[in-house]
Scaffold this motif. Structure first.
Motif, short mmCIF file in Angstrom:
data_model
loop_
_atom_site.label_atom_id
_atom_site.label_comp_id
_atom_site.label_asym_id
_atom_site.label_seq_id
_atom_site.Cartn_x
_atom_site.Cartn_y
_atom_site.Cartn_z
N PHE A 11 0.84 -1.21 0.00
CA PHE A 11 0.00 0.00 0.00
C PHE A 11 0.87 1.25 0.00
N VAL A 12 1.89 1.29 0.86
CA VAL A 12 2.75 2.47 0.98
C VAL A 12 3.58 2.68 -0.28
N VAL A 13 4.08 1.60 -0.86
CA VAL A 13 4.88 1.73 -2.09
C VAL A 13 4.03 2.37 -3.19
N ALA A 14 2.76 1.99 -3.27
CA ALA A 14 1.87 2.59 -4.27
C ALA A 14 1.75 4.10 -4.07
N ALA B 44 -1.00 -7.16 -4.41
CA ALA B 44 -1.46 -6.44 -5.59
C ALA B 44 -2.75 -5.68 -5.29
N ALA B 45 -3.66 -6.34 -4.54
CA ALA B 45 -4.92 -5.69 -4.17
C ALA B 45 -4.67 -4.47 -3.29
N ALA B 46 -3.74 -4.62 -2.34
CA ALA B 46 -3.43 -3.50 -1.44
C ALA B 46 -2.82 -2.33 -2.20
N ALA B 47 -1.90 -2.65 -3.12
CA ALA B 47 -1.25 -1.60 -3.90
C ALA B 47 -2.25 -0.90 -4.83
N PHE B 48 -3.10 -1.68 -5.48
CA PHE B 48 -4.11 -1.11 -6.37
C PHE B 48 -5.06 -0.21 -5.59
N ALA B 49 -5.44 -0.65 -4.39
CA ALA B 49 -6.30 0.18 -3.54
C ALA B 49 -5.60 1.48 -3.18
N GLY B 50 -4.29 1.40 -2.90
CA GLY B 50 -3.53 2.62 -2.62
C GLY B 50 -3.54 3.58 -3.79
N GLY B 51 -3.38 3.05 -4.99
CA GLY B 51 -3.43 3.89 -6.19
C GLY B 51 -4.79 4.51 -6.42
N LEU B 52 -5.84 3.74 -6.18
CA LEU B 52 -7.21 4.24 -6.37
C LEU B 52 -7.54 5.36 -5.38
N LEU B 53 -7.17 5.16 -4.12
CA LEU B 53 -7.46 6.18 -3.10
C LEU B 53 -6.61 7.42 -3.32
N THR B 54 -5.37 7.23 -3.77
CA THR B 54 -4.54 8.39 -4.09
C THR B 54 -5.15 9.17 -5.25
N THR B 55 -5.71 8.46 -6.22
CA THR B 55 -6.37 9.13 -7.34
C THR B 55 -7.57 9.94 -6.86
N CYS B 56 -8.34 9.38 -5.94
CA CYS B 56 -9.47 10.14 -5.37
C CYS B 56 -8.98 11.43 -4.72
N TYR B 57 -7.88 11.32 -3.98
CA TYR B 57 -7.30 12.50 -3.33
C TYR B 57 -6.82 13.50 -4.37
#
Length: 278
Positions: A73-76, A152-165
Motif C-alpha cells: 500500500f505504501v509503495v503505491a 497487488a490488491a493493497a497496492a491497487f487500492a492505494g493507487g485508487l485512493l490516491t487518485t481520489c485524493y
C-alpha cells in the motif's frame, strides 16, 4: 466520454431542469459545498471507491502478511506521484497523440479540453478507460512482487485512493476560493501557474517533489513571460492544418483566455463550424 461535445454553459437558458451531470459546471462559479456534492456524485469517483471495496474483498480472499500488505500500500503511494508526473509531462503534454488519428480523441478528452478551459468540471476528472488501467499497471505489479495477490490488491487500492485524493485537490485548485492552509495555497498557486502562465512545468498536482528533482518546478517570478501555448498546448491553427483530427472533433480551434471566447472578443473564429471552449 472519449469524444467531447459542446454542452450548454451556465449563461444559456433551459439547463436548470436537466439532470445534474447533463448540465455544465464551472469551478470558478461553485462553492466548496457544491464541489463536494458534485465530487461524490461523479461516476469516476464512485467507480474508484467501488473498486477499492473490491480490492478489500480480494485481500480478504488472498491475504498476505500485515507487513507485506502495508508495504504494498505504501509503495503505491510513493510510486504514484512519479508515474503521474511522467505521464503528465511526456504523454499529456507530449506533441504526438494528436498526430495519430485513433489517439486524437483520447488526447482531446484527457487533457486538451482541460487546458482549453481549466475550470470546466466535466472534463477535469480523468476518463476511466485511461485512468483505471494506468493505476493498475503502475501499482499492482509492484504489490504482487511484494505480497502476491493480496499485495497487488493493497497496492491497487492505494493507487485508487490516491487518485481520489488527487482528483479532489485538483478540483480545489480550480475553485474560486483561497485555502486557509499554507500548503494548499502553495499547491494551488503552482497549479494555477501551470494553467494560466506556462504549461511547461509544475506537472505535479499535489506533490512537486519530482518537479524539483527533475527541474520542472517554477514560480511565476522565475519565468520572464507567459507562454503563448498555455491554453492550447501547442495545438494551434498551423498544427491543425497538418493534423486536423482534434480540430474536427472540436468544431474549430479556440484560442485565448476561455472567459473571453465570445463573438468580437479574443479567440472567436467566425469561420469555424461551431465555437466551443471544450
Amino acid at each position: 466520454m472519449a469524444n467531447s461535445t459542446t454542452t450548454a454553459t451556465p449563461s444559456q437558458g433551459g439547463t436548470e431542469n436537466l439532470p445534474f451531470w447533463k448540465r455544465s459546471h464551472y469551478l470558478d462559479r461553485m462553492t466548496l459545498r457544491q464541489l463536494v456534492f458534485a465530487y461524490f456524485q461523479h461516476y469516476t469517483i464512485i467507480a474508484y471507491l467501488g473498486l477499492t471495496v473490491l480490492c478489500v474483498l480480494a485481500f480478504a480472499l488472498y491475504p498476505t502478511t500485515a507487513l507485506r500488505g502495508a508495504a504494498s500500500f505504501v509503495v503505491a503511494l510513493v510510486v504514484y506521484p512519479l508515474v503521474w508526473h511522467l505521464l503528465h509531462q511526456y504523454v499529456l503534454h507530449g506533441q504526438w497523440m494528436y498526430k495519430i488519428k485513433p489517439l486524437a480523441a483520447t488526447w482531446k478528452r484527457i487533457h486538451y479540453d482541460h487546458h482549453q478551459d481549466p475550470n470546466h468540471l466535466e472534463v477535469l476528472f480523468g476518463a476511466l478507460h485511461t485512468t483505471v488501467p494506468t493505476i493498475f499497471l503502475a501499482t499492482a505489479p509492484i504489490g504482487y512482487a511484494i505480497g502476491g495477490i493480496g499485495g497487488a490488491a493493497a497496492a491497487f487500492a492505494g493507487g485508487l485512493l490516491t487518485t481520489c485524493y488527487y482528483e479532489f485537490m485538483h478540483c480545489i485548485q480550480h475553485l474560486a476560493f483561497k485555502p486557509k492552509w499554507k500548503w494548499v495555497q502553495h499547491m494551488k498557486q503552482r497549479h494555477v501557474e501551470h494553467h494560466y502562465f506556462d504549461e511547461d512545468g509544475n506537472f505535479g498536482i499535489t506533490n512537486y517533489f519530482w518537479d524539483r528533482l527533475l527541474g520542472t518546478y517554477y514560480q511565476k517570478k522565475d519565468r520572464p513571460k507567459r507562454s503563448a501555448t498555455v491554453f492550447n498546448l501547442g495545438y494551434d491553427e498551423t498544427v491543425a492544418a497538418q493534423w486536423p483530427f482534434v480540430k474536427d472533433l472540436s468544431g474549430g480551434i479556440a484560442s485565448g483566455h476561455p472567459r473571453r471566447r465570445v463573438q468580437g472578443k479574443e479567440g472567436f473564429d467566425p469561420n469555424a463550424s461551431k465555437n466551443t471552449i471544450a
